[in-house]
Design a protein around this motif. Structure first.
Motif, mmCIF file in Angstrom:
data_model
loop_
_atom_site.group_PDB
_atom_site.id
_atom_site.type_symbol
_atom_site.label_atom_id
_atom_site.label_comp_id
_atom_site.label_asym_id
_atom_site.label_seq_id
_atom_site.Cartn_x
_atom_site.Cartn_y
_atom_site.Cartn_z
ATOM 1 N N VAL A 1 0.857 -1.181 0.000
ATOM 2 C CA VAL A 1 0.000 0.000 0.000
ATOM 3 C C VAL A 1 0.895 1.233 0.000
ATOM 4 C CG1 VAL A 1 -1.667 1.338 1.339
ATOM 5 C CG2 VAL A 1 -1.950 -1.146 1.113
ATOM 6 N N ALA A 2 0.691 2.105 -1.012
ATOM 7 C CA ALA A 2 1.498 3.317 -1.141
ATOM 8 C C ALA A 2 0.836 4.513 -0.468
ATOM 9 C CB ALA A 2 1.752 3.625 -2.609
ATOM 10 N N GLY A 3 -0.482 4.647 -0.619
ATOM 11 C CA GLY A 3 -1.161 5.788 -0.040
ATOM 12 C C GLY A 3 -2.572 5.926 -0.564
ATOM 13 N N VAL A 4 -3.249 6.974 -0.112
ATOM 14 C CA VAL A 4 -4.639 7.246 -0.489
ATOM 15 C C VAL A 4 -4.738 8.675 -0.997
ATOM 16 C CG1 VAL A 4 -7.011 7.474 0.365
ATOM 17 C CG2 VAL A 4 -5.575 5.598 1.177
ATOM 18 N N GLN A 5 -5.467 8.846 -2.094
ATOM 19 C CA GLN A 5 -5.731 10.181 -2.628
ATOM 20 C C GLN A 5 -7.228 10.446 -2.545
ATOM 21 O OE1 GLN A 5 -4.972 10.763 -6.818
ATOM 22 N NE2 GLN A 5 -4.525 12.929 -6.517
ATOM 23 N N ASP A 6 -7.574 11.598 -1.965
ATOM 24 C CA ASP A 6 -8.975 12.013 -1.920
ATOM 25 C C ASP A 6 -9.062 13.457 -2.403
ATOM 26 O OD1 ASP A 6 -8.155 13.617 0.217
ATOM 27 O OD2 ASP A 6 -9.002 12.285 1.741
ATOM 28 N N ALA A 7 -10.215 14.065 -2.230
ATOM 29 C CA ALA A 7 -10.412 15.430 -2.720
ATOM 30 C C ALA A 7 -9.470 16.428 -2.051
ATOM 31 C CB ALA A 7 -11.865 15.848 -2.504
ATOM 32 N N ASP A 8 -8.950 16.078 -0.884
ATOM 33 C CA ASP A 8 -8.049 16.982 -0.162
ATOM 34 C C ASP A 8 -6.576 16.780 -0.498
ATOM 35 O OD1 ASP A 8 -10.163 18.222 1.197
ATOM 36 O OD2 ASP A 8 -10.219 16.583 2.653
ATOM 37 N N GLY A 9 -6.255 15.728 -1.248
ATOM 38 C CA GLY A 9 -4.865 15.496 -1.605
ATOM 39 C C GLY A 9 -4.432 14.062 -1.374
ATOM 40 N N TYR A 10 -3.139 13.864 -1.337
ATOM 41 C CA TYR A 10 -2.535 12.532 -1.229
ATOM 42 C C TYR A 10 -1.928 12.350 0.160
ATOM 43 C CZ TYR A 10 0.489 8.534 -2.167
ATOM 44 O OH TYR A 10 1.106 7.300 -2.124
ATOM 45 N N THR A 11 -2.202 11.186 0.763
ATOM 46 C CA THR A 11 -1.609 10.831 2.050
ATOM 47 C C THR A 11 -0.801 9.553 1.869
ATOM 48 O OG1 THR A 11 -3.502 11.776 3.216
ATOM 49 C CG2 THR A 11 -2.064 10.286 4.473
ATOM 50 N N ALA A 12 0.502 9.650 2.071
ATOM 51 C CA ALA A 12 1.376 8.485 1.920
ATOM 52 C C ALA A 12 1.194 7.533 3.097
ATOM 53 C CB ALA A 12 2.834 8.927 1.835
ATOM 54 N N ALA A 13 1.361 6.247 2.810
ATOM 55 C CA ALA A 13 1.358 5.207 3.847
ATOM 56 C C ALA A 13 2.794 4.735 4.057
ATOM 57 C CB ALA A 13 0.485 4.040 3.404
ATOM 58 N N ASP A 14 3.029 4.052 5.157
ATOM 59 C CA ASP A 14 4.297 3.361 5.343
ATOM 60 C C ASP A 14 4.232 2.131 4.443
ATOM 61 O OD1 ASP A 14 6.373 1.685 6.055
ATOM 62 O OD2 ASP A 14 5.931 1.702 8.200
ATOM 63 N N PRO A 15 5.024 2.063 3.375
ATOM 64 C CA PRO A 15 4.873 0.975 2.412
ATOM 65 C C PRO A 15 5.229 -0.410 2.953
ATOM 66 C CG PRO A 15 6.805 2.260 1.886
ATOM 67 C CD PRO A 15 6.101 2.972 3.004
ATOM 68 N N GLN A 16 5.864 -0.444 4.122
ATOM 69 C CA GLN A 16 6.174 -1.743 4.723
ATOM 70 C C GLN A 16 5.073 -2.225 5.660
ATOM 71 O OE1 GLN A 16 10.267 -0.472 6.069
ATOM 72 N NE2 GLN A 16 10.764 -2.472 5.224
ATOM 73 N N ALA A 17 4.094 -1.366 5.937
ATOM 74 C CA ALA A 17 3.069 -1.702 6.926
ATOM 75 C C ALA A 17 2.040 -2.711 6.406
ATOM 76 C CB ALA A 17 2.359 -0.432 7.397
ATOM 77 N N HIS A 18 1.677 -2.610 5.136
ATOM 78 C CA HIS A 18 0.646 -3.488 4.572
ATOM 79 C C HIS A 18 1.155 -4.024 3.243
ATOM 80 C CE1 HIS A 18 -2.135 -2.225 7.652
ATOM 81 N NE2 HIS A 18 -1.803 -0.971 7.388
ATOM 82 N N THR A 19 1.589 -5.294 3.272
ATOM 83 C CA THR A 19 2.208 -5.890 2.086
ATOM 84 C C THR A 19 1.631 -7.272 1.804
ATOM 85 O OG1 THR A 19 3.992 -6.899 3.378
ATOM 86 C CG2 THR A 19 4.392 -4.669 2.492
#
Length: 197
Positions: free
Chosen positions: A35-53
């Motif tokens: 999981v890299a992150g989530v984009q919504d109407a307010d912008g992009y929020t990065a995730a810790d890419p090692q957290a959910h693989t």
């Protein structure tokens, strides 16, 4: 007129290793996702890419392979024939994982790759061949090379990681282990999404 509510996108970095150039005659032998992150109407929020693989090594689906392609991954076909996950089971597990990540974030999953064209070809073919269903739909993919070319205003065919500004690149090595590379590319995607050249 009321504004239409936009559903967020969940960006999932996917990397596959294969023993040839196309699916069917040749096999996907490993898949990694982060999981890299989530984009919504307010912008992009990065995730810790090692957290959910997610990672699986797959049983080959044919006897054909290109030795040079197989060598890139360092995986052993004889071991995969006996110890690899059956492709239908691997795709069912991937679908379940992607859908659980989407439910957790309330976002629609989008596969992202570098380049997406190769990984998406194998991913979509395997999802449809082994289960007939894709959690990404038939076109939910984003190509990081295209994203960079568009933002940098350069021709697509001129893009390579070596041509990108150093601050965009992950500090992780590209190892040709599918999970390592999915995590590395998740970081690249997050950097690209936040980049304003």
């Amino acid at each position: 007129m009321a504004a239409r509510k936009v559903k967020p996108s969940l960006y999932v970095s996917v990397d596959i290793e294969a023993d040839g150039p196309i699916p069917g005659p040749y096999s996907m032998i490993s898949i990694g996702a982060a999981v890299a992150g989530v984009q919504d109407a307010d912008g992009y929020t990065a995730a810790d890419p090692q957290a959910h693989t997610f990672y699986r090594e797959l049983r080959p689906i044919s006897d054909d392979f290109v030795p040079e392609a197989l060598a890139v991954s360092g995986l052993d076909r004889d071991r995969l024939r006996t110890g690899g996950t059956e492709p239908g089971a691997a795709m069912a597990q991937l679908r379940s994982w992607v859908r659980s990540m989407a439910a957790r974030t309330g976002a629609q999953p989008v596969m992202c790759g570098y380049p997406a064209s190769y990984d998406w070809t194998f991913l979509y073919w395997y999802l449809m061949r082994f289960g007939g269903d894709s959690p990404f739909g038939h076109s939910g993919c984003l190509d990081m090379k295209t994203l960079y070319a568009t933002k940098a205003k350069v021709p697509l065919r001129s893009v390579a990681k070596g041509t990108m500004p150093r601050e965009l690149l992950s500090r992780r090595r590209h190892t040709h282990h599918a999970l390592d590379d999915a995590i590395e590319q998740a970081e690249l995607l997050s950097n690209l999404m936040r980049w304003d050249p």
